[in-house]
Design a protein around this motif. Sequence first.
Motif, PDB file in Angstrom:
ATOM      1  N   ILE A 310       0.928  -0.927  -0.059  1.00 48.73           N
ATOM      2  CA  ILE A 310       0.006  -0.003   0.276  1.00 48.73           C
ATOM      3  C   ILE A 310       1.084   1.343  -0.101  1.00 48.73           C
ATOM      4  CG2 ILE A 310      -1.669   1.493   1.458  1.00 48.73           C
ATOM      5  CD1 ILE A 310      -2.431  -1.509   0.418  1.00 48.73           C
ATOM      6  N   THR A 312       1.169   5.451  -0.810  1.00 51.08           N
ATOM      7  CA  THR A 312       0.883   7.365  -0.862  1.00 51.08           C
ATOM      8  C   THR A 312       1.527   7.873  -1.585  1.00 51.08           C
ATOM      9  OG1 THR A 312      -0.646   7.924   0.758  1.00 51.08           O
ATOM     10  CG2 THR A 312       0.842   7.743   1.531  1.00 51.08           C
ATOM     11  N   VAL A 341      -2.452  -1.132  -4.164  1.00 50.72           N
ATOM     12  CA  VAL A 341      -3.139  -0.061  -3.965  1.00 50.72           C
ATOM     13  C   VAL A 341      -2.716   1.756  -3.659  1.00 50.72           C
ATOM     14  CG1 VAL A 341      -5.241   1.075  -2.618  1.00 50.72           C
ATOM     15  CG2 VAL A 341      -4.764  -1.320  -2.746  1.00 50.72           C
ATOM     16  N   PHE A 343      -3.007   5.412  -2.861  1.00 46.40           N
ATOM     17  CA  PHE A 343      -3.775   6.652  -2.415  1.00 46.40           C
ATOM     18  C   PHE A 343      -3.253   7.756  -3.365  1.00 46.40           C
ATOM     19  CE2 PHE A 343      -5.370   5.472   2.075  1.00 46.40           C
ATOM     20  CZ  PHE A 343      -5.394   3.977   2.035  1.00 46.40           C
ATOM     21  N   PHE A 382      -8.615   3.433 -12.130  1.00 46.73           N
ATOM     22  CA  PHE A 382      -8.744   4.121 -10.723  1.00 46.73           C
ATOM     23  C   PHE A 382     -10.336   4.215 -10.040  1.00 46.73           C
ATOM     24  CE2 PHE A 382      -9.275   6.656 -14.658  1.00 46.73           C
ATOM     25  CZ  PHE A 382     -10.119   6.879 -14.732  1.00 46.73           C
ATOM     26  N   ASP A 384     -12.373   7.889  -7.889  1.00 44.49           N
ATOM     27  CA  ASP A 384     -12.795   8.884  -6.988  1.00 44.49           C
ATOM     28  C   ASP A 384     -13.859   9.512  -6.901  1.00 44.49           C
ATOM     29  OD1 ASP A 384     -13.085   9.547 -10.024  1.00 44.49           O
ATOM     30  OD2 ASP A 384     -12.294  11.591  -9.008  1.00 44.49           O
ATOM     31  N   ASN A 402      -8.271  13.906  -4.029  1.00 44.36           N
ATOM     32  CA  ASN A 402      -7.616  12.442  -3.580  1.00 44.36           C
ATOM     33  C   ASN A 402      -8.627  11.407  -4.238  1.00 44.36           C
ATOM     34  OD1 ASN A 402      -7.427  13.720  -1.341  1.00 44.36           O
ATOM     35  ND2 ASN A 402      -7.978  12.988   0.078  1.00 44.36           N
ATOM     36  N   TYR A 404      -8.098   6.762  -5.737  1.00 41.73           N
ATOM     37  CA  TYR A 404      -7.332   5.977  -5.496  1.00 41.73           C
ATOM     38  C   TYR A 404      -6.521   4.692  -7.014  1.00 41.73           C
ATOM     39  CZ  TYR A 404      -9.022   6.020  -0.513  1.00 41.73           C
ATOM     40  OH  TYR A 404      -9.430   5.889   0.774  1.00 41.73           O
ATOM     41  N   TYR A 406      -5.653   0.688  -7.909  1.00 40.63           N
ATOM     42  CA  TYR A 406      -5.410  -0.179  -7.779  1.00 40.63           C
ATOM     43  C   TYR A 406      -5.140  -1.184  -9.151  1.00 40.63           C
ATOM     44  CZ  TYR A 406     -10.174  -0.704  -9.039  1.00 40.63           C
ATOM     45  OH  TYR A 406     -11.186  -1.053  -9.740  1.00 40.63           O
ATOM     46  N   TRP A 457     -12.425  -2.533   0.444  1.00 32.73           N
ATOM     47  CA  TRP A 457     -11.408  -3.605  -0.502  1.00 32.73           C
ATOM     48  C   TRP A 457     -11.675  -5.034   0.208  1.00 32.73           C
ATOM     49  CZ3 TRP A 457      -9.798  -0.713  -4.646  1.00 32.73           C
ATOM     50  CH2 TRP A 457     -10.196   1.077  -4.801  1.00 32.73           C
ATOM     51  N   THR A 468      -9.719   1.901   3.871  1.00 36.93           N
ATOM     52  CA  THR A 468      -9.313   3.033   3.474  1.00 36.93           C
ATOM     53  C   THR A 468      -9.395   4.143   3.933  1.00 36.93           C
ATOM     54  OG1 THR A 468      -9.014   2.804   0.927  1.00 36.93           O
ATOM     55  CG2 THR A 468      -7.847   1.302   2.168  1.00 36.93           C
ATOM     56  N   ASN A 470      -8.591   7.961   2.303  1.00 36.15           N
ATOM     57  CA  ASN A 470      -7.362   8.993   2.382  1.00 36.15           C
ATOM     58  C   ASN A 470      -7.349  10.152   2.228  1.00 36.15           C
ATOM     59  OD1 ASN A 470      -5.887   9.707  -0.047  1.00 36.15           O
ATOM     60  ND2 ASN A 470      -6.329   9.345  -1.510  1.00 36.15           N
TER      61      ASN A 470
END
Length: 618
Positions: A310, A312, A341, A343, A382, A384, A402, A404, A406, A457, A468, A470
């Motif tokens: 994971i 970010t 994933v 962030f 993605f 959002d 923000n 993601y 994945y 998830w 999660t 974010n």
Amino acid sequence: MKLSHHFTAFGLILSPLASAITVAEITGNKYLSPLSRSAFTNLIGLVTAKGPNGIWIRSTQPDDDERTSESIYVFSRTVGANLVAGDIVMLDGNVTEFRSSSAYLFLTEITDPRNVQVVSKGNPVNPVVLGARTSGIIGDNDVNPPTEQYSGLDNGDVFGVPNNVSRISQVNPQLEPTMYGMDFFESLSGELVAIQGVTALGRPANRFGDQWVYGNWTATGKNTRDGLTVTDRDSNPETIIVGSPLDGTRNPNTTKLGDSLTDIIGIVQYNFGFYSILPLTAPSVISSQSPGLPPPSGIKSKGRCNHLSIATYNIENFTPGNDRIPLVADHIATYLGAPSVVFLQEVQDNSGATNDGTVDANLTLSDLTHALEERTGTPYLFVDVDPVNNADGGEPGGNIRNAYLYNPNEVRLYKPNPGRSIDANAVLAGPSLRFNPGRIDAPPVFASSRKPLVAQWETLDGKGNFFTVNVHWTSKGGSSSLQGDPRPPVNGGIEQRNAQANVTGSFIAQILAQDRNAAVIAAGDFNEFTFVEPLERFVQISGLQDLDVVSDLPEVERYTYTFGSSQQQLDHMYVSPSVAKYVGKKDFEHVHVNTWAAEEDVASDHDPTVASLNVCKG
């Protein structure tokens, strides 16, 4: 930084003449001169340097009081016309306090110099070597900057709450130069000094080439790149910024974190909110750290619930078609090892900063996923939630949010049910989410700020399920200088971040209240340090644990950002206890692809972070 005169005067009504005084009697042992607003006659001093708007003189009769500066700036565009360094002069003038902003300190200086006479010429001009003894030049004292505290008015914590409770200009405290960094440099205001063993603390601070450095003296918070990291109650007051050279040469514009520079001789002067050294001539880079960038992280996903990776990454106003796409994609694919994933923060809409009402970011995110697929062969997806137009702060028209990324070969959204921009997410029985993904919102807590994006998830084998969060909390915009007048300094946005910590932490606590073994990961740009109230509050409320602490990462290596004189950590990753118990020392890393990089290799102002986590059920 261009040397210029200031505008706010504190010295227009003159007191009676003071005759045959010394420089130290003018500067005094506090921030403001005891002779401010006074005229004087027959001051004698050695010219140590000339600038475009004046000269600096040093007392020929030092008093051996480490609190009083033996040098002072004489402001006049004409006074130095027929003078050179090494001249001893006698002059009359006025004592004045100037500053260009009420957020800055006053600079004690001499104005309206008159009856200037040269007493002698060709006298030696030697700098005070910082980090050594003065050897009689201005007395006989050790000249080592303090390494932890800025001012006695900070009550031991430059980030203490409440802040802005007093002002140096009002209290005018007596200087304690062995205790406080600001007092130290104030006691040397106007002095010609030498910095040996110069280390650069990052890329140039501005277009003028101003450069934060420290020298051959004790420094705390030193990281492996020879930068200085902000830690609890230590924000590196031993640093100083190199301003514009007095001879018109230009500072190097290619410096990087940890570069070694030639020795610097120059004048200590307070300018634009900071103590600076104005070099007689520009320094140059001697050597740089090797390798230029860190190696790729050794953390790799195995695609199983007990070993997902994971990451970010704040990708700084990321727009479609921008020239940073290859760099960001390479960072994710190579340096972060193609995480399960990612962030993301600061993803702009499809028209970038054009303020045309666009809010969709599918083109922006598609550009990045396509670049990732070219590098990894993985068809990253993605997700959002579009913000309300111009409602989430950031660059006007950009609609940063923000999101993601994945790897669909490893994870998928659990029972997806996307929320809209106006939908506030909630924790439902299970626990589960009202919207997946959906945004946490609690007006006005997130006004003009990014709403945390929450998702649930599962791993493709069904053995792992995790939540999660974010985060990109409100910025520090409006903060005052760490070396400014308000004490403790203004920490812009802290009240809103406190409120955001309450709301975000409470949301997570609701998940854990239903299932104490739930796997929860909160990560992103929190715009705050772990030892300041918002994040202390967030940890207490949410029940999550800081992966920096869990993985036992050394405090000085906890940085993702360079600001001013220091490396610091605004980006964090927190996990629930059920996840934390499986984290080892090699399972978490900040990858310094941007803080170490040369300007041409920078993809963002933040470094990414990556972790290997176990999210298996039960």
